[in-house]
Design an enzyme around this catalytic site. Structure first.
Site, PDB file in Angstrom:
ATOM      1  N   LYS A  12      -1.235   3.656   3.110  1.00 13.74           N
ATOM      2  CA  LYS A  12      -2.145   4.317   4.034  1.00 13.74           C
ATOM      3  C   LYS A  12      -1.566   4.273   5.455  1.00 13.74           C
ATOM      4  CE  LYS A  12      -4.423   4.489   0.186  1.00 13.74           C
ATOM      5  NZ  LYS A  12      -5.375   3.482  -0.234  1.00 13.74           N
ATOM      6  N   TYR A  42     -13.147  -0.606  -2.051  1.00 15.55           N
ATOM      7  CA  TYR A  42     -12.276   0.390  -2.676  1.00 15.55           C
ATOM      8  C   TYR A  42     -12.535   0.424  -4.192  1.00 15.55           C
ATOM      9  CZ  TYR A  42      -8.020   2.769  -4.087  1.00 15.55           C
ATOM     10  OH  TYR A  42      -7.131   3.639  -4.641  1.00 15.55           O
ATOM     11  N   ARG A  87      15.004  -7.613  -8.230  1.00 17.83           N
ATOM     12  CA  ARG A  87      13.572  -7.879  -8.455  1.00 17.83           C
ATOM     13  C   ARG A  87      13.135  -9.077  -7.609  1.00 17.83           C
ATOM     14  NH1 ARG A  87      12.449 -10.798 -12.582  1.00 17.83           N
ATOM     15  NH2 ARG A  87      13.693  -9.626 -14.073  1.00 17.83           N
TER      16      ARG A  87
HETATM   17  C1  LIG Z   1      -5.706   2.734  -1.391  1.00 17.13           C
HETATM   18  C2  LIG Z   1      -6.349   1.409  -1.261  1.00 17.13           C
HETATM   19  C3  LIG Z   1      -5.995   0.352  -2.116  1.00 17.13           C
HETATM   20  C4  LIG Z   1      -4.999   0.527  -3.246  1.00 17.13           C
HETATM   21  O1  LIG Z   1      -3.721   0.775  -2.776  1.00 17.13           O
HETATM   22  P1  LIG Z   1      -2.608   1.667  -3.569  1.00 17.13           P
HETATM   23  O2  LIG Z   1      -1.450   1.625  -2.649  1.00 17.13           O
HETATM   24  O3  LIG Z   1      -3.204   3.027  -3.760  1.00 17.13           O
HETATM   25  O4  LIG Z   1      -2.367   0.979  -4.861  1.00 17.13           O
HETATM   26  C5  LIG Z   1      -6.606  -0.879  -1.917  1.00 17.13           C
HETATM   27  N1  LIG Z   1      -7.529  -1.056  -0.937  1.00 17.13           N
HETATM   28  C6  LIG Z   1      -7.893  -0.068  -0.117  1.00 17.13           C
HETATM   29  C7  LIG Z   1      -8.901  -0.337   0.946  1.00 17.13           C
HETATM   30  C8  LIG Z   1      -7.322   1.194  -0.249  1.00 17.13           C
HETATM   31  O5  LIG Z   1      -7.712   2.181   0.571  1.00 17.13           O
END
Ligand SMILES: *Cc1c(COP(=O)(O)O)cnc(C)c1O
Length: 382
Positions: free
Chosen positions: A196, A98, A46
């Protein structure tokens, strides 16, 4: 090192025990100690894990920062940044952001941590100065914004924030460090949904923060270890593997994004196209100044503003899959009002200019001609 070399080499060393060129997946929870306290820098996964360490070192280099910390999701990264503030502190956030960030700010931290949030449009810098109070500790920026692709002037915000001793956080998920490095523009911390573009293959959920400030980094590492939202070594490996082609993928995303934006702008059934690379985009000049290219995210509306038309178009697409998320090699389409942004109330959405008929595309790296053909056939049907 230039960016493309960093993606492949930064933070990566051949494994000393075997020479393995790829960082091993250290699938272990604990590490053997020769005597109590006598260990090789690793006690419990962790707190530290070598696969995660390699990824963190790589990410820090890509954003030109000193420290990087990885989390089990982008939301866990955002949560940890906000937890480093105290009750009664105020955060000013962009209002076009977001949906999950809006949700954790208003429904988790505002309620449970006593941290207050204000949402304002940030394309106009003058409204920021007005929103600042002695309690303001952080300005939260997302640029390009989601889903309207507004561009916020990071340097302009930093100049205002510095005068008031306020920190600036930039969610750099949409741009990726290939297109934009906020720390170089004076921001204090960068947040990523690694899920992403950085991981890039729609097979990992992960988040990260990158920053220079030693004491803030130490506080965030303390919170990371205390709260425990860490990624597993397998996901760190997949992300390291994905990053090796980040520069190649981003070039292809930008090229395809540009071709599709041009196609949509010239299509008789399309009304507005939101892509920062278009000269008609209201913040095009700022985008040119602070980004190296314009990315593969774009949104558009149809001239026929009926929601059924937008739905029909999305279900007619064959190569673009209707799905949440973005930044993967495959093209996706989405309907922000009912999907990613459903947790923002309709009045708030409309205040930010997000109409219920807006369609968002995450343009992948397939052959652009096929993507355009797919859109063209679907547009003919509606
Ligand atoms: C998807 C996203 C998040 C959250 O991320 P996760 O990995 O889904 O928890 C935060 N900010 C933006 C701009 C995103 O596109």
């Amino acid at each position: 090192m230039k960016f493309g070399t960093k993606t492949i080499h930064a933070g990566i060393k051949a494994d000393p025990s075997t020479g393995a060129i790829m960082t091993p997946i250290f699938q272990t929870s604990t590490y053997v100690q020769a005597a109590p306290g006598d260990h090789k820098g690793y006690e419990y996964s962790r707190t530290h894990n070598p696969t995660r360490d390699a990824l963190q070192a790589n990410l820090a280099t890509l954003e030109n920062g000193k420290h990087a910390l990885c989390f089990s999701s982008g939301m866990a990264a955002i949560d940890t940044v906000i937890r480093s503030f105290a009750p009664n502190d105020e955060v000013i956030s962009t209002n076009d952001l977001y949906g999950g960030s809006y949700r954790i700010f208003t429904k988790v931290h505002q309620l449970n941590s006593g941290i207050n949030f204000k949402f304002i449009p940030m394309q106009d810098l003058s409204s920021i100065e007005e929103a600042i109070t002695p309690k303001t500790k952080l300005i939260w920026v997302e640029t390009p914004t989601n889903p309207l692709m507004n561009i916020i002037d990071i340097k302009g915000i930093v100049d205002i924030a510095k005068k008031h001793n306020i920190k600036v956080a930039v969610d750099n998920t949409f741009a990726s460090p290939f297109l934009q490095r906020p720390l170089e523009l004076g921001a204090d911390i960068v947040i990523h949904s690694i899920t992403k573009y950085i991981a890039g293959h729609s097979d990992v959920i992960m988040g990260a923060v990158i920053l220079n400030d030693d004491s803030w980094a130490e506080k965030l590492a303390f919170l990371q270890n205390s709260c425990g939202a860490v990624p597993g070594p397998q996901d760190c490996f997949l992300t390291l593997r994905g990053i090796k082609t980040l520069h190649l993928r981003m070039k292809a995303h930008c090229e395809n994004g540009s071709k599709i934006a041009q196609f949509l702008v010239n299509h008789p059934k399309v009304e507005n196209v939101y892509w920062p690379g278009l000269e008609s985009h209201p913040n095009h000049q700022i985008a040119k100044d602070q980004m190296d290219d314009f990315g593969g995210m774009l949104s558009f509306t149809l001239k026929d503003d009926a929601i059924e038309k937008a739905f029909e178009l999305m279900s007619s697409l064959k190569i673009f899959s209707l799905a949440e998320s973005l930044g993967g090699v495959e093209s996706l389409c989405g309907h922000p009002a009912s999907m990613t942004h459903a947790s923002i109330p309709k009045e708030e959405r409309e205040k930010a200019g997000l109409r219920d008929t807006l369609i968002r595309l995450s343009v992948g790296i397939e052959d652009a001609d096929d993507l355009i053909e797919d859109l063209s056939v679907a547009l003919d049907k509606v």
